[in-house]
Write an enzyme that holds these catalytic residues in place. Structure first.
Site, PDB file in Angstrom:
ATOM      1  N   GLY A 355       0.815  -1.212   0.000  1.00 49.78           N
ATOM      2  CA  GLY A 355       0.000   0.000   0.000  1.00 49.78           C
ATOM      3  C   GLY A 355       0.845   1.257   0.000  1.00 49.78           C
ATOM      4  O   GLY A 355       2.084   1.197   0.028  1.00 49.78           O
ATOM      5  N   CYS A 382       5.805  -5.760   0.725  1.00 51.90           N
ATOM      6  CA  CYS A 382       6.157  -4.376   0.395  1.00 51.90           C
ATOM      7  C   CYS A 382       5.857  -3.456   1.583  1.00 51.90           C
ATOM      8  O   CYS A 382       6.571  -3.530   2.574  1.00 51.90           O
ATOM      9  CB  CYS A 382       5.464  -3.958  -0.898  1.00 51.90           C
ATOM     10  SG  CYS A 382       6.363  -2.647  -1.742  1.00 51.90           S
ATOM     11  N   HIS A 508       6.989  -8.177  -4.720  1.00 56.17           N
ATOM     12  CA  HIS A 508       5.607  -8.664  -4.776  1.00 56.17           C
ATOM     13  C   HIS A 508       5.561 -10.110  -5.289  1.00 56.17           C
ATOM     14  O   HIS A 508       5.419 -10.324  -6.499  1.00 56.17           O
ATOM     15  CB  HIS A 508       4.780  -7.767  -5.699  1.00 56.17           C
ATOM     16  CG  HIS A 508       4.568  -6.410  -5.145  1.00 56.17           C
ATOM     17  ND1 HIS A 508       3.444  -6.073  -4.425  1.00 56.17           N
ATOM     18  CD2 HIS A 508       5.350  -5.312  -5.171  1.00 56.17           C
ATOM     19  CE1 HIS A 508       3.540  -4.813  -4.042  1.00 56.17           C
ATOM     20  NE2 HIS A 508       4.688  -4.326  -4.475  1.00 56.17           N
ATOM     21  N   GLU A 510       3.226 -12.159  -5.138  1.00 54.15           N
ATOM     22  CA  GLU A 510       1.905 -12.499  -5.686  1.00 54.15           C
ATOM     23  C   GLU A 510       1.840 -12.305  -7.203  1.00 54.15           C
ATOM     24  O   GLU A 510       0.999 -12.903  -7.859  1.00 54.15           O
ATOM     25  CB  GLU A 510       0.814 -11.672  -4.981  1.00 54.15           C
ATOM     26  CG  GLU A 510       0.721 -10.193  -5.332  1.00 54.15           C
ATOM     27  CD  GLU A 510       1.688  -9.294  -4.553  1.00 54.15           C
ATOM     28  OE1 GLU A 510       2.672  -9.812  -4.005  1.00 54.15           O
ATOM     29  OE2 GLU A 510       1.449  -8.069  -4.520  1.00 54.15           O
TER      30      GLU A 510
HETATM   31  N1  GLN Z   1       4.618   2.834  -0.023  1.00 57.45           N
HETATM   32  C1  GLN Z   1       5.745   1.964   0.024  1.00 57.45           C
HETATM   33  C2  GLN Z   1       6.867   2.413  -0.904  1.00 57.45           C
HETATM   34  O1  GLN Z   1       6.662   3.171  -1.814  1.00 57.45           O
HETATM   35  C3  GLN Z   1       5.337   0.537  -0.288  1.00 57.45           C
HETATM   36  C4  GLN Z   1       4.819   0.353  -1.680  1.00 57.45           C
HETATM   37  C5  GLN Z   1       4.043  -0.934  -1.871  1.00 57.45           C
HETATM   38  O2  GLN Z   1       3.558  -1.528  -0.911  1.00 57.45           O
HETATM   39  N2  GLN Z   1       3.869  -1.348  -3.126  1.00 57.45           N
HETATM   40  O3  GLN Z   1       7.980   1.980  -0.762  1.00 57.45           O
END
Ligand code: GLN
Length: 553
Positions: A355, A382, A508, A510
């Site tokens: 997020g 992440c 990621h 997933e």
């Molecule tokens: N906001 C965080 C970053 O930019 C994590 C991004 C994410 O979860 N895709 O590093």
């Protein structure tokens, strides 16, 4: 063989599942030994969905080459087991961007630049570029939106022209419509389909095959009526009934003969599809012996498309582990110390989602403390991984103020900070650390064990990273780095020592789980959660009647 192009349009309403139909047809053709790819044309003006809110667009799917794309590309990869790339997703924004750039460069030599031919030519060149790459026998082209939408018109026009450019025998048009069942009348209604086909006719396209979404089976008379009014043969009216899982759709399409009709019309010599592995997977998904509950903690739990690939990864990993993973959706906005026990009751694992921004962070931290202290298997992805490190720094290392500079620029402990190369970037579109990067794994770690490899490659989408300055102290307190990017020495994976399975990943996973290759981290996370469920007597043993029925006879 010259490449064949299959255009897939949709009518009547959105959300008919065009992406799943394209993926299913792609799979049926690929299992016949054909080289298939799927391209999505999206009629919106954003250059890519990277800047869109998950409420608007759902998940942003990132490819190896760092393209931020439509979530349908995730389905294409999960079904076909082959990576997609930037070429597989074209948007109106990107088309106009390139046409206007060329206009400024003087490429059009004094012409008036217009939708037809310049925009349509640009669309056609994107489709042909894939077809003429020599890499594929078949390019399935999914046109986003619904026929009749103003923004979709140039795409339909481009497809109409392409049919002549590459030869009628090399193209096929499939139109997906809805045949609603009116309860009061006790009847299926064909009129919306007739209207939809009429609309696409007016744009100069004749559908060759109609795929009709319906809640009840289409009998012979309905099929005949649709065939007669819509100018197709009765065999080309294909019913697409609601399936229990998206993975059953290829089998339903096979029963309806969709791939046979396509093969026949395009005159492609090919073997019969070999669906043994797929059927085995569907059987495993439909008849699991056990059920466990895993919490998914995130901001968008009321909009689950935002976590599409995570949900599907659980399905793949569940099949491997002979269990259904029931996702307990937990809103990070509503989670706090007072209700965490109740909200996470009965779950055997906790996943904290990716997020952006500060909303919901406190709830995520509470969930992580709960998982860490109660020794519940944990996977942080992440932002979920960044939060896990913040939680550990605050509650185990005792650095009360530890934070990410994404939410708190004044923190005394900037545990997570903007990457160096991000510091002078102001533009938001396409500027994160995106796509595939290597990660070297420690032998003696959950990650190393899961992958069984020393070097892996995973996809990224972030601006912030773990601050290397704190790594030694974190390790001394029991949070170890077990995966690093070798080129830049960036932290990719952390694991807690005194815990059965506590893993945070900056990438990621997933985005790379497919039916053919369920992702090892999800497989091991589900395995650990299953172990926890069994030890804490939370594992449900499903009786034969309880096991889901599938379309398999
Ligand atoms: N906001 C965080 C970053 O930019 C994590 C991004 C994410 O979860 N895709 O590093």
């Amino acid at each position: 063989m010259e490449p064949k192009y299959i255009f897939v349009t949709g009518g009547v309403t959105s959300s008919l599942g065009k992406g799943i139909i394209c993926s299913s047809l792609g799979l049926l053709l690929a299992t016949r030994g054909l080289r298939v790819t799927i391209q999505k044309l999206d009629p919106y003006i954003n250059v890519d969905p990277g800047t869109m809110n998950p409420y608007e667009h759902g998940e942003v799917y990132v490819t190896d080459d760092g393209a931020e794309t439509d979530l349908d590309l995730g389905h294409y990869e999960r079904f076909l087991g082959k990576p997609t790339s930037q070429d597989n997703n074209v948007t109106t924004g990107r088309i106009y961007y390139d046409v206007i750039t060329k206009e400024r460069q003087g490429v059009y030599l004094g012409q008036t630049v217009q939708v037809i031919p310049h925009i349509t030519d640009e669309i056609k060149s994107r489709v042909k570029a894939i077809g003429e790459s020599g890499r594929y026998d078949i390019v399935i082209v999914e046109i986003g939106g619904t026929v009749g939408d103003i923004e979709g018109l140039p795409y339909i026009e481009a497809m109409r022209q392409l049919r002549y450019d590459v030869g009628r025998n090399n193209t096929l048009s499939i139109h997906l419509t809805l045949v609603p069942y009116l309860k009061a009348a006790g009847e299926l209604k064909t009129k919306p389909t007739q209207h939809s086909v009429k609309t696409i006719y007016e744009l100069g396209m004749q559908p060759d095959i109609l795929v009709c979404r319906a809640e009840v089976p289409l009998d012979y008379s309905i099929r005949r009526k649709i065939a007669q009014f819509c100018n197709v043969e009765i065999e080309d009216v294909v019913a697409s009934l609601d399936a229990r899982s998206i993975y059953e759709v290829p089998l339903l399409m096979r029963e309806e003969g969709l791939d046979q009709r396509v093969i026949k019309k395009l005159q492609i010599p090919s073997a019969e599809p070999d669906l043994d592995n797929w059927i085995q997977f569907v059987q495993a998904v439909s008849n699991p012996e056990y059920r466990i509950r895993v919490a998914l903690v995130g901001k968008y739990v009321d909009h689950q498309d935002a976590y599409m690939s995570i949900v599907e990864s659980f399905r793949h990993a569940g099949a491997v582990n002979n269990c259904e993973v029931e996702i307990v959706w937990v809103s990070s906005d509503l989670l706090n110390e007072d209700n965490v026990e109740e909200k996470l009751e009965g779950v055997s694992g906790v996943l904290v989602a990716p997020g952006f921004g500060g909303r919901g962070i406190d709830g995520k931290l509470v969930a992580i403390t709960h998982a860490r202290v109660n020794k519940l298997p944990f996977l942080g992805i992440c932002l979920g991984m960044q939060c896990a490190v913040i939680e550990f720094a605050r509650n185990v290392c005792g650095w009360e103020d530890a934070d990410s500079t994404e939410f708190n620029t004044d923190t005394a402990y900037p545990i997570v900070d903007l990457m160096l190369e991000q510091k002078n970037i102001n533009d938001k579109g396409g500027t994160m650390r995106l796509g595939a990067y290597d990660c070297a794994l420690e032998d003696n770690s959950h990650a190393g064990l899961a992958y069984g490899l020393r070097l892996i490659s995973e996809r990224h989408r972030h601006r912030y990273e773990l601050n290397n300055r704190y790594l030694d102290e974190l390790a001394a307190h029991g949070l170890r780095v077990t995966g690093r990017n070798p080129e830049r020495d960036l932290v990719e994976i952390v694991e807690a020592d005194d815990h059965p399975w506590f893993v945070g990943v900056q990438f990621h996973p997933e985005l790379k789980s497919t039916v053919e290759k369920p992702h090892p981290l999800f497989v091991k996370f589900v395995e650990a959660s299953k172990r926890h469920a069994s030890e804490s007597r939370q594992m449900e043993h499903l009786s034969a009647e309880n096991q889901k029925k599938s379309c398999l006879k």
